[in-house]
Design an enzyme around this catalytic site. Sequence first.
Site, PDB file in Angstrom:
ATOM      1  N   ARG A   1       9.788  11.359   1.223  1.00 54.27           N
ATOM      2  CA  ARG A   1       8.542  10.646   0.967  1.00 54.27           C
ATOM      3  C   ARG A   1       7.777  10.773   2.277  1.00 54.27           C
ATOM      4  O   ARG A   1       7.509  11.895   2.694  1.00 54.27           O
ATOM      5  CB  ARG A   1       8.803   9.194   0.521  1.00 54.27           C
TER       6      ARG A   1
ATOM      7  N   LYS B   1       4.983  -7.021  -0.443  1.00 53.90           N
ATOM      8  CA  LYS B   1       4.128  -6.266  -1.370  1.00 53.90           C
ATOM      9  C   LYS B   1       4.410  -6.577  -2.826  1.00 53.90           C
ATOM     10  O   LYS B   1       3.484  -6.620  -3.631  1.00 53.90           O
ATOM     11  CB  LYS B   1       4.261  -4.767  -1.100  1.00 53.90           C
TER      12      LYS B   1
HETATM   13  C1  PLP Z   1       8.636  -1.453  -0.048  1.00 51.89           C
HETATM   14  C2  PLP Z   1       9.063  -0.976   1.282  1.00 51.89           C
HETATM   15  C3  PLP Z   1      10.118  -1.613   1.947  1.00 51.89           C
HETATM   16  C4  PLP Z   1      10.919  -2.740   1.337  1.00 51.89           C
HETATM   17  O1  PLP Z   1      11.809  -2.210   0.417  1.00 51.89           O
HETATM   18  P1  PLP Z   1      12.830  -3.143  -0.416  1.00 51.89           P
HETATM   19  O2  PLP Z   1      13.670  -2.179  -1.153  1.00 51.89           O
HETATM   20  O3  PLP Z   1      11.986  -3.989  -1.303  1.00 51.89           O
HETATM   21  O4  PLP Z   1      13.580  -3.936   0.580  1.00 51.89           O
HETATM   22  C5  PLP Z   1      10.459  -1.156   3.206  1.00 51.89           C
HETATM   23  N1  PLP Z   1       9.798  -0.135   3.780  1.00 51.89           N
HETATM   24  C6  PLP Z   1       8.779   0.502   3.180  1.00 51.89           C
HETATM   25  C7  PLP Z   1       8.094   1.627   3.891  1.00 51.89           C
HETATM   26  C8  PLP Z   1       8.378   0.103   1.908  1.00 51.89           C
HETATM   27  O5  PLP Z   1       7.358   0.737   1.311  1.00 51.89           O
END
Ligand code: PLP
Length: 356
Positions: free
Chosen positions: A131, A36
Amino acid sequence: MTTPRLEIDLKKVRHNTKWLVDCLELKGVSVMGVTKVALGSPDVARSMINAGVGSIGDSRIENIQRMHEADVQAQFILIRSPIISKIDDVVAFANVSFNTELETLQLLSKASQAQGKMHQVVLMIELGDLREGILPENLGAIVSQTLDLPNIRLLGIGTNLACLWGVRPDTEKMTVLTGLAKNLELKFDLKLEMVSGGNSANLPWLFGSEDTGEINNLRLGESIFLGCETLNRDPIEGLHVDAVSLVAEVIESKVKPSVPTGDTGQNAFGSHPGFSDGGVINHSLLGIGRQDVLVSGLVADSDSIEILGSSSDHMVVASKNERLRIGDEVTFQVDYGALLTAMTSPFVEKVYLNKV
Ligand SMILES: *Cc1c(COP(=O)(O)O)cnc(C)c1O
């Protein structure tokens, strides 16, 4: 090449991904590469896939659609609960989605039936970071109803910590998730293929655990791009911390006083910055600003360059050694917030180095 630009070294991204994939594999944990922050860049996704990730996760269905249309071959997982008004796209482009609401699951089932598809779901569980997530006491009821939905397959469960309140994914939290997984498997006589323990903030727990219980997946974004874990932002030895850098260009270079003249009020962003008198300085303007990047997340590669301030379209730096010249490029290391904003700004060119 023009500026401002983000340079993403795909060789370093591949190295970081492979290092993490190999390390986690020894503990029986697979890696979902999270794209993302790169807006679903097909080049980044391919680098992760070449390095051995089991699947690609993204929070935006638009990004998954982009990778799908670029013919990236992977299992695509939407890691944010579907937006109801985009549910047809979720079924069309994602193989799996993360979910917490029965109503959404029912709509996914309808859309899957209409499209003649099987859609897989991972149910996210609230373990304290407040969250997304189903409260543990409600999990049994939702699982039972999910199992009855046509064209929906329960792939597994997961949790997400450390994002909103910084709650640590420690042994205690991971043991709770393992317990929930075991209970579901017993109660419903099934095997959960995916028990996804979290994100890059789970790495300290993982490195320190002999036994990861039922947890067999982590979703990694920041650690792949920036080479650090995310609880303390400690670099991980063996990973590149400079896979991404931001380059900006000098558009004015003068010697100016370090202290403004005149009575001062609020600046363009409503704050009232302080200043200290350092006499006259080498004062340079860079053609980059807050519409391009979260400036507070930048650090110049060179020790002699200090960021003094920024507005929408300008960044002011002091160069301690020599004066910069018009057209000189200045390179910065980025943190996650800077990477996210620069990637998302239409004004920042994205340059992928060392493609294969
Ligand atoms: C963005 C996200 C991740 C990845 O997190 P990082 O800290 O970039 O490794 C994993 N799980 C969810 C649900 C996310 O939104």
